[in-house]
Design an enzyme around this catalytic site. Structure first.
Site, mmCIF file in Angstrom:
data_model
loop_
_atom_site.group_PDB
_atom_site.id
_atom_site.type_symbol
_atom_site.label_atom_id
_atom_site.label_comp_id
_atom_site.label_asym_id
_atom_site.label_seq_id
_atom_site.Cartn_x
_atom_site.Cartn_y
_atom_site.Cartn_z
ATOM 1 N N ASP A 88 137.068 10.270 23.898
ATOM 2 C CA ASP A 88 136.508 10.498 22.557
ATOM 3 C C ASP A 88 134.993 10.354 22.579
ATOM 4 O OD1 ASP A 88 138.931 10.847 20.960
ATOM 5 O OD2 ASP A 88 139.306 8.719 21.279
ATOM 6 N N GLU A 128 146.415 9.202 24.874
ATOM 7 C CA GLU A 128 147.047 8.748 23.643
ATOM 8 C C GLU A 128 148.539 9.062 23.532
ATOM 9 O OE1 GLU A 128 142.704 8.564 22.750
ATOM 10 O OE2 GLU A 128 144.036 9.895 23.872
ATOM 11 N N GLY A 154 140.008 6.440 24.411
ATOM 12 C CA GLY A 154 138.803 6.350 23.595
ATOM 13 C C GLY A 154 137.536 6.660 24.355
ATOM 14 N N ILE A 182 140.831 2.213 23.968
ATOM 15 C CA ILE A 182 140.805 1.229 22.886
ATOM 16 C C ILE A 182 141.630 0.014 23.300
ATOM 17 C CG2 ILE A 182 142.804 2.177 21.652
ATOM 18 C CD1 ILE A 182 141.200 1.573 19.035
ATOM 19 N N ASP A 212 142.800 10.503 17.701
ATOM 20 C CA ASP A 212 142.252 10.729 16.359
ATOM 21 C C ASP A 212 140.778 10.382 16.202
ATOM 22 O OD1 ASP A 212 142.463 7.980 16.513
ATOM 23 O OD2 ASP A 212 143.887 7.767 14.866
#
Length: 273
Positions: A129, A149, A126, A70, A157
């Site tokens: 993810d 993270e 990310g 991210i 998350d």
């Protein structure tokens, strides 16, 4: 044919191919995930899902990396925009923002059509993810992965902590998430995060495109949906679900064509979905 996006690019492999590429397209920042990405990504998936020309989606990255995580500007903006004098309202707004980001990743599983991750370069934070939500995962041997993270003092998350244990096992997922260590495409294959590795980006693109071609559209979307639904069902419930699914779609032109093609020893030609 397709919409224009700031953070993404859509390409068709060839005019008569049902394989479409969806590329993260922020190469100057290692394809870091901007705020635009989280709005555009589910929209692009939905567009491809509705497109009868598209049968399979290959998710890749423009430039040298798949995804560097991210964008820190996005994180900083998220922190600033959700702050208020009222702690309760700050927390409630932040929760809504996190749920918004989560939905962009979950859109991969909600897409009827298979989404294949083709990873080269960095796949960080990310990026993990995203690939854990994909239906199939491949990479180059020297791709670099990290559940990053904890190094940013946050808990992942957007889905990694929920999906990764089912892919690589609980113990491996715990170790990767707590250490944030970097590991290669070769180790990713050993862990089961990717199914196969390729020597370089060109070989990856060619190999994954070949894997993606020519299966029955009805069989493919049915197989994806049944597998995803069955994760949360008992064996009996899963068997009942697939019985209901197949009772609706088993007797199709695709079945007739598949049997005919096998009998005639030729490649099947399936209608658009």
């Amino acid at each position: 044919m397709e919409e224009s996006y700031k953070s993404l690019e859509i390409k068709q492999r060839s005019r008569d191919s049902r394989v479409f590429y969806l590329l993260t397209n922020n190469p100057s920042r290692g394809n870091a995930l901007s705020r635009d990405f989280f709005t555009e990504f589910p929209a692009a998936l939905s567009s491809l899902d509705r497109n009868p020309e598209a049968g399979v989606i290959i998710l890749s990255g423009a430039g040298n990396h798949f995804c560097s995580g991210i964008d820190l500007q996005t994180l900083n903006s998220l922190s600033q925009q959700t702050r208020s004098a009222d702690t309760g309202r700050t927390v409630e707004k932040l929760r809504r923002e996190i749920k918004f980001l989560q939905r962009a990743v979950t859109a991969i599983e909600e897409c009827r059509k298979p989404v294949i991750a083709a990873v080269h370069g960095a796949c960080i934070g990310g990026g993990i993810d995203i690939i854990t939500a994909c239906d199939m995962r491949y990479s180059t041997e020297n791709a670099l992965f990290s559940v990053k993270e904890v190094d940013l003092a946050i808990t992942a998350d957007l889905g990694t902590l929920q999906r990764l244990p089912g892919i690589v096992g609980f113990g491996n997922a715990m170790e990767l998430a707590l250490t944030a260590r970097t590991f290669s495409g070769l180790e990713a294959k050993e862990l089961g995060l990717v199914t196969r590795v390729f020597s370089n980006k060109e070989a990856l693109e060619k190999g994954v495109a070949e894997i993606a071609e020519s299966k029955s559209p009805l069989a493919v979307i049915g197989t994806k949906r049944v597998l995803i639904q069955s994760r949360d069902l008992t064996l009996d419930q899963g068997l009942d679900y697939v019985a209901t699914w197949n009772s609706g779609v088993l007797l199709s032109d695709d079945l007739t064509e598949a049997l005919s093609a096998q009998h005639q020893k030729r490649k099947p030609l399936y209608a658009k979905l």
